[in-house]
Design a protein around this motif. Structure first.
Motif, PDB file in Angstrom:
ATOM      1  N   GLU A 123       0.853  -1.192   0.000  1.00  0.00           N
ATOM      2  CA  GLU A 123       0.000   0.000   0.000  1.00  0.00           C
ATOM      3  C   GLU A 123       0.884   1.235   0.000  1.00  0.00           C
ATOM      4  OE1 GLU A 123      -3.967  -1.427   2.555  1.00  0.00           O
ATOM      5  OE2 GLU A 123      -2.494  -0.039   3.406  1.00  0.00           O
ATOM      6  N   CYS A 124       0.327   2.325  -0.517  1.00  0.00           N
ATOM      7  CA  CYS A 124       1.027   3.607  -0.486  1.00  0.00           C
ATOM      8  C   CYS A 124       0.057   4.670   0.008  1.00  0.00           C
ATOM      9  CB  CYS A 124       1.551   3.969  -1.876  1.00  0.00           C
ATOM     10  SG  CYS A 124       2.384   5.584  -1.960  1.00  0.00           S
ATOM     11  N   PHE A 125       0.467   5.382   1.060  1.00  0.00           N
ATOM     12  CA  PHE A 125      -0.340   6.482   1.590  1.00  0.00           C
ATOM     13  C   PHE A 125       0.438   7.776   1.427  1.00  0.00           C
ATOM     14  CE2 PHE A 125      -1.624   9.436   4.904  1.00  0.00           C
ATOM     15  CZ  PHE A 125      -3.004   9.453   4.754  1.00  0.00           C
ATOM     16  N   PRO A 126       0.045   8.644   0.496  1.00  0.00           N
ATOM     17  CA  PRO A 126       0.779   9.901   0.287  1.00  0.00           C
ATOM     18  C   PRO A 126       0.314  10.994   1.262  1.00  0.00           C
ATOM     19  CG  PRO A 126      -0.870   9.600  -1.445  1.00  0.00           C
ATOM     20  CD  PRO A 126      -0.995   8.436  -0.519  1.00  0.00           C
ATOM     21  N   TYR A 127       1.218  11.464   2.089  1.00  0.00           N
ATOM     22  CA  TYR A 127       0.929  12.643   2.905  1.00  0.00           C
ATOM     23  C   TYR A 127       0.934  13.887   2.027  1.00  0.00           C
ATOM     24  CZ  TYR A 127       1.433   9.977   7.217  1.00  0.00           C
ATOM     25  OH  TYR A 127       1.259   9.064   8.235  1.00  0.00           O
ATOM     26  N   SER A 128       1.813  13.904   1.041  1.00  0.00           N
ATOM     27  CA  SER A 128       1.874  15.001   0.079  1.00  0.00           C
ATOM     28  C   SER A 128       2.561  14.488  -1.177  1.00  0.00           C
ATOM     29  CB  SER A 128       2.645  16.190   0.655  1.00  0.00           C
ATOM     30  OG  SER A 128       2.716  17.244  -0.283  1.00  0.00           O
ATOM     31  N   VAL A 129       2.051  14.912  -2.338  1.00  0.00           N
ATOM     32  CA  VAL A 129       2.610  14.428  -3.604  1.00  0.00           C
ATOM     33  C   VAL A 129       3.114  15.557  -4.477  1.00  0.00           C
ATOM     34  CG1 VAL A 129       1.180  12.349  -3.676  1.00  0.00           C
ATOM     35  CG2 VAL A 129       0.305  14.466  -4.672  1.00  0.00           C
ATOM     36  N   GLN A 130       2.943  16.811  -4.039  1.00  0.00           N
ATOM     37  CA  GLN A 130       3.329  17.940  -4.880  1.00  0.00           C
ATOM     38  C   GLN A 130       4.745  18.389  -4.553  1.00  0.00           C
ATOM     39  OE1 GLN A 130       1.348  18.754  -7.335  1.00  0.00           O
ATOM     40  NE2 GLN A 130      -0.156  17.285  -6.617  1.00  0.00           N
ATOM     41  N   HIS A 131       5.274  19.319  -5.367  1.00  0.00           N
ATOM     42  CA  HIS A 131       6.635  19.780  -5.142  1.00  0.00           C
ATOM     43  C   HIS A 131       6.735  21.277  -4.930  1.00  0.00           C
ATOM     44  CE1 HIS A 131       6.109  20.649  -9.405  1.00  0.00           C
ATOM     45  NE2 HIS A 131       7.153  21.436  -9.348  1.00  0.00           N
ATOM     46  N   GLU A 189       4.081  21.754  -0.570  1.00  0.00           N
ATOM     47  CA  GLU A 189       4.410  20.946   0.593  1.00  0.00           C
ATOM     48  C   GLU A 189       5.537  19.960   0.356  1.00  0.00           C
ATOM     49  OE1 GLU A 189       3.874  20.754   3.660  1.00  0.00           O
ATOM     50  OE2 GLU A 189       2.376  22.271   3.937  1.00  0.00           O
ATOM     51  N   GLY A 190       5.928  19.746  -0.847  1.00  0.00           N
ATOM     52  CA  GLY A 190       6.960  18.753  -1.078  1.00  0.00           C
ATOM     53  C   GLY A 190       6.386  17.351  -1.151  1.00  0.00           C
ATOM     54  N   VAL A 191       7.225  16.358  -0.989  1.00  0.00           N
ATOM     55  CA  VAL A 191       6.839  14.954  -1.159  1.00  0.00           C
ATOM     56  C   VAL A 191       7.037  14.217   0.151  1.00  0.00           C
ATOM     57  CG1 VAL A 191       7.350  12.809  -2.392  1.00  0.00           C
ATOM     58  CG2 VAL A 191       7.442  14.978  -3.609  1.00  0.00           C
ATOM     59  N   CYS A 192       6.041  13.415   0.526  1.00  0.00           N
ATOM     60  CA  CYS A 192       6.127  12.573   1.715  1.00  0.00           C
ATOM     61  C   CYS A 192       5.163  11.413   1.526  1.00  0.00           C
ATOM     62  CB  CYS A 192       5.779  13.364   2.974  1.00  0.00           C
ATOM     63  SG  CYS A 192       6.009  12.426   4.504  1.00  0.00           S
ATOM     64  N   LEU A 193       5.701  10.193   1.483  1.00  0.00           N
ATOM     65  CA  LEU A 193       4.904   9.005   1.183  1.00  0.00           C
ATOM     66  C   LEU A 193       5.152   7.938   2.239  1.00  0.00           C
ATOM     67  CD1 LEU A 193       6.003   8.732  -2.561  1.00  0.00           C
ATOM     68  CD2 LEU A 193       3.929   9.851  -1.756  1.00  0.00           C
ATOM     69  N   LEU A 194       4.082   7.274   2.652  1.00  0.00           N
ATOM     70  CA  LEU A 194       4.197   6.131   3.553  1.00  0.00           C
ATOM     71  C   LEU A 194       3.880   4.871   2.758  1.00  0.00           C
ATOM     72  CD1 LEU A 194       4.649   5.145   6.504  1.00  0.00           C
ATOM     73  CD2 LEU A 194       2.159   5.214   6.763  1.00  0.00           C
ATOM     74  N   VAL A 195       4.837   3.954   2.681  1.00  0.00           N
ATOM     75  CA  VAL A 195       4.647   2.700   1.966  1.00  0.00           C
ATOM     76  C   VAL A 195       4.566   1.564   2.982  1.00  0.00           C
ATOM     77  CG1 VAL A 195       5.754   1.029   0.420  1.00  0.00           C
ATOM     78  CG2 VAL A 195       5.766   3.460  -0.160  1.00  0.00           C
ATOM     79  N   ARG A 196       3.527   0.737   2.833  1.00  0.00           N
ATOM     80  CA  ARG A 196       3.413  -0.455   3.695  1.00  0.00           C
ATOM     81  C   ARG A 196       3.747  -1.679   2.872  1.00  0.00           C
ATOM     82  NH1 ARG A 196       0.098  -4.586   4.801  1.00  0.00           N
ATOM     83  NH2 ARG A 196      -1.530  -3.874   3.365  1.00  0.00           N
ATOM     84  N   MET A 197       4.692  -2.467   3.357  1.00  0.00           N
ATOM     85  CA  MET A 197       5.053  -3.740   2.747  1.00  0.00           C
ATOM     86  C   MET A 197       4.905  -4.812   3.816  1.00  0.00           C
ATOM     87  SD  MET A 197       8.415  -2.583   0.538  1.00  0.00           S
ATOM     88  CE  MET A 197       8.330  -3.983  -0.587  1.00  0.00           C
ATOM     89  N   GLY A 198       3.767  -5.519   3.791  1.00  0.00           N
ATOM     90  CA  GLY A 198       3.476  -6.470   4.858  1.00  0.00           C
ATOM     91  C   GLY A 198       3.415  -5.740   6.184  1.00  0.00           C
ATOM     92  N   PRO A 199       4.186  -6.159   7.189  1.00  0.00           N
ATOM     93  CA  PRO A 199       4.152  -5.492   8.494  1.00  0.00           C
ATOM     94  C   PRO A 199       5.025  -4.239   8.567  1.00  0.00           C
ATOM     95  CG  PRO A 199       5.664  -7.343   8.574  1.00  0.00           C
ATOM     96  CD  PRO A 199       5.053  -7.356   7.191  1.00  0.00           C
ATOM     97  N   HIS A 200       5.790  -3.971   7.517  1.00  0.00           N
ATOM     98  CA  HIS A 200       6.744  -2.864   7.555  1.00  0.00           C
ATOM     99  C   HIS A 200       6.118  -1.574   7.023  1.00  0.00           C
ATOM    100  CE1 HIS A 200       9.694  -5.966   8.346  1.00  0.00           C
ATOM    101  NE2 HIS A 200       9.377  -6.574   7.205  1.00  0.00           N
TER     102      HIS A 200
END
Length: 545
Positions: free
Chosen positions: A21-29, A32-43
């Motif tokens: 899964e990918c949860f973007p806190y911000s995708v613009q430049h 706010e800039g870029v900040c993404l949370l990626v979930r890979m299984g438990p990580h």
């Protein structure tokens, strides 16, 4: 969420997996800039933190660890990817933050106003798989764009299968003056499931890098020859140092009796580069063996830091100044300092006034630091992922990429809004929804002296229309067999109608029939396809009737 999902070219018979899964806190430049949370299984992996305000991260902490992620991986040191890291470390000091060795050394330049910056970033080696958590391996590959910038390959292994996510950060396939480009051969065949890629330039196509450099050098050369000084506002890292190397090594300037002054954070960035010389390309290291990389008062053109005692010298003769994009340019364009050419980089916001105490001309230039549309699609086709997630770009440019038929037919395409989770199932088959409207049918009517092009009013629904039609004037040019239309900006019109008065009976570019949009379109002219000053002249002049 604008989520454009295409049918995978080969139907997968495996069980659907929702381990990614990918949860973007911000995708613009820009904001706010870029900040993404990626979930890979438990990580849970946080990719970059370009947030000025990290309150959204503080609200989204894990109940067990009390942290917003298990670790943070930083692609490079530019503020739109790194400005929130210091605040993040201060609020969550136990949160691991990792980057390349060069990036870890450049990060403190984001907080110059603070006296002491703690060493909170752990340096990771390049091209070396490292297991940071059980079953989770990270590997960094040079991405071009900026010294230390990396593409981040994450590999999560379960008993059933292996999952791979590649995040490019900002990347550039071409070599620049101080950074080697991303090498596709290093990533080809890596079996990536998900590619998270920037779309800064959308589908735009750029001239070759050397052509961009030559155009810029030619414009600066003409300004200096005309007795003007040149002002170049740039970010602290990257573009400013590239410009300095261009000015020091281009044939227009080598050996020339000319002063190049460097001010503000750009000078601090140069100092940081000098400390990283062993990490720069061999050609740069070889250059530095024979003469200083930046600060040099012996070899012409002279490159010097602009000190307080030097400011009275500005304007006595033509010079070049590199300064911060946030600097007040009026401190340079003072009365009795002569005419100034202010050159603004495309895709970077710089605040300028309409009037300064000295006469000024304001123009823009392209010296790309990111890959263009063809470079982006080339990367995608080489990696052949199942999912492509586009971030880091205006909504319109990202929509252009997700509308490309060559991508829709092969990959699951996503262009997520901030705050919306993107599920990335592996092995599932998606139905292709209708693509967003990107083409507009119109009519061409030829009259005696003009040609009318009529388009449907639905085109005004695109957010780019207001900027395109702002002045009501357009410029047309051929690009192969296609006619490209471009709206003229108020800045360009102000520049063309500035206080430089062109006398109608004077032979100059302003009265030449081949000058349109301050660019020469005469194939017989040595200035062909270059931007020209209206008072300029060349032997191929033809009077505008």
């Amino acid at each position: 969420m604008r989520d454009n999902l295409s049918a995978y070219s080969q139907a997968d018979t495996e069980e659907t997996s929702t381990e990614l899964e990918c949860f973007p806190y911000s995708v613009q430049h820009q904001d706010e800039g870029v900040c993404l949370l990626v979930r890979m299984g438990p990580h849970r992996i946080l990719l970059d933190c370009g947030l000025a305000d990290i309150s959204s991260l503080q609200k989204n902490v894990s109940p067990s660890s009390k942290l917003p992620a298990d670790l943070v991986l930083v692609s490079h040191a530019h503020p739109d990817h790194a400005r929130g890291l210091l605040s993040l470390h201060q609020v969550f000091p136990s949160l691991p933050i990792c980057a390349s060795e060069v990036t870890s050394k450049l990060l403190p330049l984001n907080w110059l106003e603070q006296e002491k910056i703690p060493q909170f970033c752990q340096a990771l080696p390049l091209r070396s798989p490292i297991e940071l958590q059980k079953g989770l391996v990270v590997e960094l590959f040079p991405a071009g764009h900026l010294p230390g910038a990396v593409a981040i390959l994450l590999t999560y292994t379960t008993a059933q299968r292996v999952y791979k996510v590649l995040y490019t950060g900002d990347f550039f396939l071409s070599n620049s003056r101080l950074v080697e480009g991303l090498r596709l051969e290093e990533l080809r065949g890596s079996d990536v499931n998900v590619l998270i890629v920037e779309g800064t330039y959308g589908t735009s196509r750029h001239p070759h890098r050397r052509h961009q450099e030559n155009q810029l050098a030619e414009r600066i050369n003409r300004a200096i020859a005309d007795g003007n000084s040149v002002l170049l506002p740039t970010p602290a890292l990257g573009l400013g140092q590239e410009l300095l190397m261009l000015l020091r090594s281009h044939h227009h300037f080598t050996g020339r009796d000319l002063d190049i002054w460097v001010d503000g954070a750009v000078a601090r960035g140069c100092d940081a580069y000098l400390e990283l010389l062993p990490y720069l390309p061999p050609s740069v290291q070889n250059f530095a063996r024979h003469q200083p990389l930046f600060w040099d008062e012996r070899v012409r053109p002279r490159v010097r830091r602009l000190q307080t005692e030097h400011r009275n010298q500005i304007g006595k003769s033509p010079c070049i100044i590199l300064t911060d994009i946030t600097a007040d340019l009026s401190q340079y364009c003072r009365a009795e300092t002569g005419h100034w050419l202010i050159l603004l980089p495309e895709k970077i916001d710089v605040s300028v006034r309409k009037k300064y105490a000295a006469p000024t001309t304001i123009e823009s230039y392209l010296l790309a630091q990111h890959s263009d549309g063809p470079g982006t699609t080339q990367l995608i086709h080489n990696l052949r992922p199942q999912h492509v997630v586009f971030v880091h770009g205006s909504a319109a440019y990202l929509a252009d990429l997700t509308s490309l038929e060559e991508l829709q037919n092969r990959y699951h395409l996503h262009s997520p809004l901030a705050g919306t989770t993107v599920e990335l199932p592996i092995g599932d088959t998606f139905l292709q929804p209708a693509a967003p409207e990107a083409n507009y049918q119109g009519e061409v009517t030829e009259l005696d002296t003009v040609i009318n092009i009529s388009l449907p009013d639905t085109i005004t629904g695109d957010p780019r229309w207001r900027q395109f039609a702002d002045t009501g004037l357009i410029e047309a040019r051929w690009q192969g067999e296609e006619l490209v239309l471009r709206g003229l900006t108020p800045r360009e019109l102000l520049n063309q109608n500035s206080d430089r008065y062109i006398i109608p009976d004077v032979d100059c570019c302003g009265t030449c029939r081949h000058q349109r949009g301050q660019r020469c379109w005469n194939p017989a002219s040595p200035l062909y396809n270059f931007r020209v000053t209206l008072e300029g002249y060349c032997p191929a002049f033809e009077e505008n009737q």
